[in-house]
Design a protein around this motif. Sequence first.
Motif, PDB file in Angstrom:
ATOM      1  N   TRP A  47      28.647  30.699  40.419  1.00 48.01           N
ATOM      2  CA  TRP A  47      29.721  31.282  39.627  1.00 48.01           C
ATOM      3  C   TRP A  47      31.001  31.119  40.412  1.00 48.01           C
ATOM      4  O   TRP A  47      32.108  31.698  39.742  1.00 48.01           O
ATOM      5  N   ARG A  48      31.087  30.263  41.662  1.00 46.78           N
ATOM      6  CA  ARG A  48      32.329  30.184  42.131  1.00 46.78           C
ATOM      7  C   ARG A  48      33.391  29.666  41.248  1.00 46.78           C
ATOM      8  O   ARG A  48      32.967  28.788  40.284  1.00 46.78           O
ATOM      9  N   GLY A  49      34.599  29.868  41.513  1.00 45.60           N
ATOM     10  CA  GLY A  49      35.627  29.658  40.586  1.00 45.60           C
ATOM     11  C   GLY A  49      35.976  30.735  39.459  1.00 45.60           C
ATOM     12  O   GLY A  49      36.929  30.634  38.706  1.00 45.60           O
ATOM     13  N   HIS A  50      34.965  31.552  39.468  1.00 44.42           N
ATOM     14  CA  HIS A  50      35.250  32.860  38.381  1.00 44.42           C
ATOM     15  C   HIS A  50      35.067  34.047  39.166  1.00 44.42           C
ATOM     16  O   HIS A  50      34.520  34.328  40.037  1.00 44.42           O
ATOM     17  N   GLY A 153      37.354  34.258  42.863  1.00 41.79           N
ATOM     18  CA  GLY A 153      36.523  32.950  42.378  1.00 41.79           C
ATOM     19  C   GLY A 153      36.078  32.243  43.833  1.00 41.79           C
ATOM     20  O   GLY A 153      35.019  31.570  43.733  1.00 41.79           O
ATOM     21  N   ALA A 154      36.319  32.675  44.869  1.00 38.10           N
ATOM     22  CA  ALA A 154      35.754  32.067  46.209  1.00 38.10           C
ATOM     23  C   ALA A 154      34.554  33.102  46.669  1.00 38.10           C
ATOM     24  O   ALA A 154      34.289  32.812  47.739  1.00 38.10           O
ATOM     25  N   THR A 181      40.091  32.469  34.788  1.00 41.39           N
ATOM     26  CA  THR A 181      40.266  30.829  34.583  1.00 41.39           C
ATOM     27  C   THR A 181      40.475  30.350  33.278  1.00 41.39           C
ATOM     28  O   THR A 181      40.907  29.292  33.168  1.00 41.39           O
TER      29      THR A 181
END
Length: 182
Positions: A47-50, A153-154, A181
């Motif tokens: 789910w990285r980036g969210h 997100g990180a 995003t």
Amino acid sequence: MSFFLKRRGFIAGGISLLAHAVARADPAPVFRFDAIGGGAQIDLSRWRGHPVLVVNTASHCSFRAQLGDLQQFHEAWGPRGLRVLAVPSDDFGKEFDTAAETKAYCETVWGMTVPMSEPVVLLGEAAHPFYRWLRETRGFVPNWNFNKVLLDGAGQVVTTWGAPVKPGSEEMKRIIAPLLTA
């Protein structure tokens, strides 16, 4: 060198140091939760980036109506990029005896489609690695059911909320909206 140029160099140096510190920030560890009822593990790194909202839940808690709020928030903000994870726990004596009962209750009574983990331990040395990490790096330990943790997100902690803050509250929306995003 003029005062302006000296000051400008100092500011530029400060910005450079800040950028270096941000670039060297340790990446968030990878955390996995067993999905309730079996199936694929829930891997938060996917789910990285969210932004990710992790909520420790309990079916018999006086805050259990937040299960419905959590579902509504998931439906409304999931398409915009928010990921939600419900993490049942009986650390405060308010959860069913089995994961199957918890799953059935959440699906039947609250219509939950929110990803949900198997029940985990939140407190002490037996705590799930995610909750140990929160304790060790942020000093955050859930003091009741329905504590919320917001990751960026990180995978880093943005903030936490206690049980009284409802999923989808204006306070939450104000903090989550800039992280989206979509």
